[in-house]
Write a protein that holds these residues in place. Structure first.
Motif, PDB file in Angstrom:
ATOM      1  N   VAL A  55      37.557  45.096  55.095  1.00 35.05           N
ATOM      2  CA  VAL A  55      38.392  45.558  53.981  1.00 35.05           C
ATOM      3  C   VAL A  55      38.597  44.373  53.040  1.00 35.05           C
ATOM      4  CG1 VAL A  55      40.539  46.693  53.325  1.00 35.05           C
ATOM      5  CG2 VAL A  55      39.539  47.131  55.585  1.00 35.05           C
ATOM      6  N   ILE A  56      38.196  44.539  51.774  1.00 39.30           N
ATOM      7  CA  ILE A  56      38.098  43.407  50.860  1.00 39.30           C
ATOM      8  C   ILE A  56      38.317  43.875  49.422  1.00 39.30           C
ATOM      9  CG2 ILE A  56      35.609  43.736  50.670  1.00 39.30           C
ATOM     10  CD1 ILE A  56      35.261  40.738  50.532  1.00 39.30           C
ATOM     11  N   ASP A  57      38.824  43.002  48.558  1.00 38.47           N
ATOM     12  CA  ASP A  57      39.050  43.359  47.160  1.00 38.47           C
ATOM     13  C   ASP A  57      37.745  43.779  46.482  1.00 38.47           C
ATOM     14  OD1 ASP A  57      41.994  42.523  46.142  1.00 38.47           O
ATOM     15  OD2 ASP A  57      41.352  41.220  47.780  1.00 38.47           O
ATOM     16  N   VAL A  58      37.818  44.791  45.626  1.00 36.34           N
ATOM     17  CA  VAL A  58      36.631  45.366  45.002  1.00 36.34           C
ATOM     18  C   VAL A  58      35.757  44.339  44.284  1.00 36.34           C
ATOM     19  CG1 VAL A  58      35.841  46.937  43.182  1.00 36.34           C
ATOM     20  CG2 VAL A  58      37.548  47.708  44.849  1.00 36.34           C
ATOM     21  N   PRO A  59      36.291  43.502  43.380  1.00 32.71           N
ATOM     22  CA  PRO A  59      35.395  42.570  42.681  1.00 32.71           C
ATOM     23  C   PRO A  59      34.741  41.555  43.609  1.00 32.71           C
ATOM     24  CG  PRO A  59      37.684  42.088  42.181  1.00 32.71           C
ATOM     25  CD  PRO A  59      37.667  43.401  42.883  1.00 32.71           C
ATOM     26  N   VAL A  60      35.442  41.178  44.677  1.00 32.06           N
ATOM     27  CA  VAL A  60      34.851  40.260  45.653  1.00 32.06           C
ATOM     28  C   VAL A  60      33.749  40.964  46.422  1.00 32.06           C
ATOM     29  CG1 VAL A  60      35.338  38.728  47.590  1.00 32.06           C
ATOM     30  CG2 VAL A  60      37.067  39.077  45.828  1.00 32.06           C
ATOM     31  N   ALA A  61      33.986  42.217  46.772  1.00 31.39           N
ATOM     32  CA  ALA A  61      32.965  43.007  47.454  1.00 31.39           C
ATOM     33  C   ALA A  61      31.709  43.123  46.595  1.00 31.39           C
ATOM     34  CB  ALA A  61      33.507  44.393  47.788  1.00 31.39           C
ATOM     35  N   GLU A  62      31.881  43.336  45.303  1.00 33.84           N
ATOM     36  CA  GLU A  62      30.731  43.477  44.415  1.00 33.84           C
ATOM     37  C   GLU A  62      29.901  42.201  44.387  1.00 33.84           C
ATOM     38  OE1 GLU A  62      32.556  44.597  40.760  1.00 33.84           O
ATOM     39  OE2 GLU A  62      32.730  46.720  41.310  1.00 33.84           O
ATOM     40  N   THR A  63      30.566  41.047  44.445  1.00 40.42           N
ATOM     41  CA  THR A  63      29.845  39.776  44.457  1.00 40.42           C
ATOM     42  C   THR A  63      29.129  39.557  45.781  1.00 40.42           C
ATOM     43  OG1 THR A  63      31.405  38.779  42.898  1.00 40.42           O
ATOM     44  CG2 THR A  63      30.072  37.282  44.207  1.00 40.42           C
TER      45      THR A  63
END
Length: 260
Positions: A195-203
């Motif tokens: 479970v991780i913040d969306v913009p970090v996940a995208e990177t």
């Protein structure tokens, strides 16, 4: 192309094979509230907000805070590195003056420290292996699965508040010092979801065999952390942030680091 943008592009092509090493900083002398300086603390394992590239701390938070401080009467006095859950103690103990680390403003933290005005909004992504058969569509689908998150983050809060006791046991939750380690453990099959913040996940999913299965909406807002009662720096940061937004600098930085 700016040095920051070049660093970002280099990062996006090399992060899959780059080892990230964090060091705990000592006292920076940032606790003298009468001094017109700002020493900032961050946890550089949260791309694209903050990360290490060729030994240098880079990222959206890094560029944004430095741009904000430039619009104030304060002198920027450099960065100190910590694990994420060590940042608040470092601030309270006057080792640093400001936290810039994608930190969500919430009631628990607000009891200990103060925040600037919000500068970014985010939700949580549930990340899984691309080549796996597990494809959850809701939190309930994570039942009886090993799940990971970074210590002290909103992602961990979602796991603790929404999953442990209802969908998973305490033993099925793996807490990590940073998200790079969490994603590595996901790739290695030690957890089935992170479970991780969306913009970090995208990177992190850009060049790794992992993907976002779904987004859990939290509507969280990031702010710069300051010591409780440090109204002078809090006001200065708010005014500087407003100037950076009005000048278009914020949009330029968002385009550089998020492509938006």
């Amino acid at each position: 192309m700016s040095e920051r943008e070049l660093s970002r592009r280099q990062y996006l092509t090399t992060v899959g094979g780059t080892a990230v090493t964090l060091s705990v900083a000592g006292c920076s002398g940032g606790g003298d509230d009468s001094a017109q300086t700002i020493t900032a603390g961050t946890a550089p394992s949260f791309p694209p907000f903050e990360m290490k590239q060729d030994g240098e701390i880079v990222g959206f938070d890094i560029d944004l805070l430095e741009a904000v401080v430039e619009q104030t009467d304060y002198e920027f006095d450099g960065w100190e590195e910590y694990e994420f859950d060590s940042l608040t103690p470092a601030l309270v103990n006057e080792n640093i003056d400001v936290i810039a680390a994608g930190m969500t403003i919430n009631e628990d933290r607000d009891e200990t420290i103060d925040f600037s005005d919000p500068y970014y909004s985010s939700d949580q992504a549930i990340v899984v292996r691309t080549d796996g058969s597990f494809s959850p569509g809701s939190l309930s689908d994570l039942a009886d699965r090993p799940v990971g998150a970074q210590k002290g983050t909103t992602g961990e809060g979602v796991v603790q508040d929404e999953l442990i006791g209802d969908e998973i046991t305490e033993d099925q939750y793996n807490a990590y010092d940073n998200y790079v380690l969490a994603i590595q453990d996901l790739q290695n099959g030690n957890v089935d979801a992170v479970v991780i913040d969306v913009p970090v996940a995208e990177t992190l999913t850009a060049d790794r065999p992992v993907e976002s299965a779904f987004v859990y909406e939290t509507g969280e807002q990031f702010g710069f952390g300051v010591r409780d009662g440090d109204e002078a720096r809090q006001t200065a940061l708010n005014e500087g942030l407003s100037t950076v937004r009005e000048s278009g600098t914020y949009e330029d930085l968002a385009q550089t680091w998020f492509g938006e």
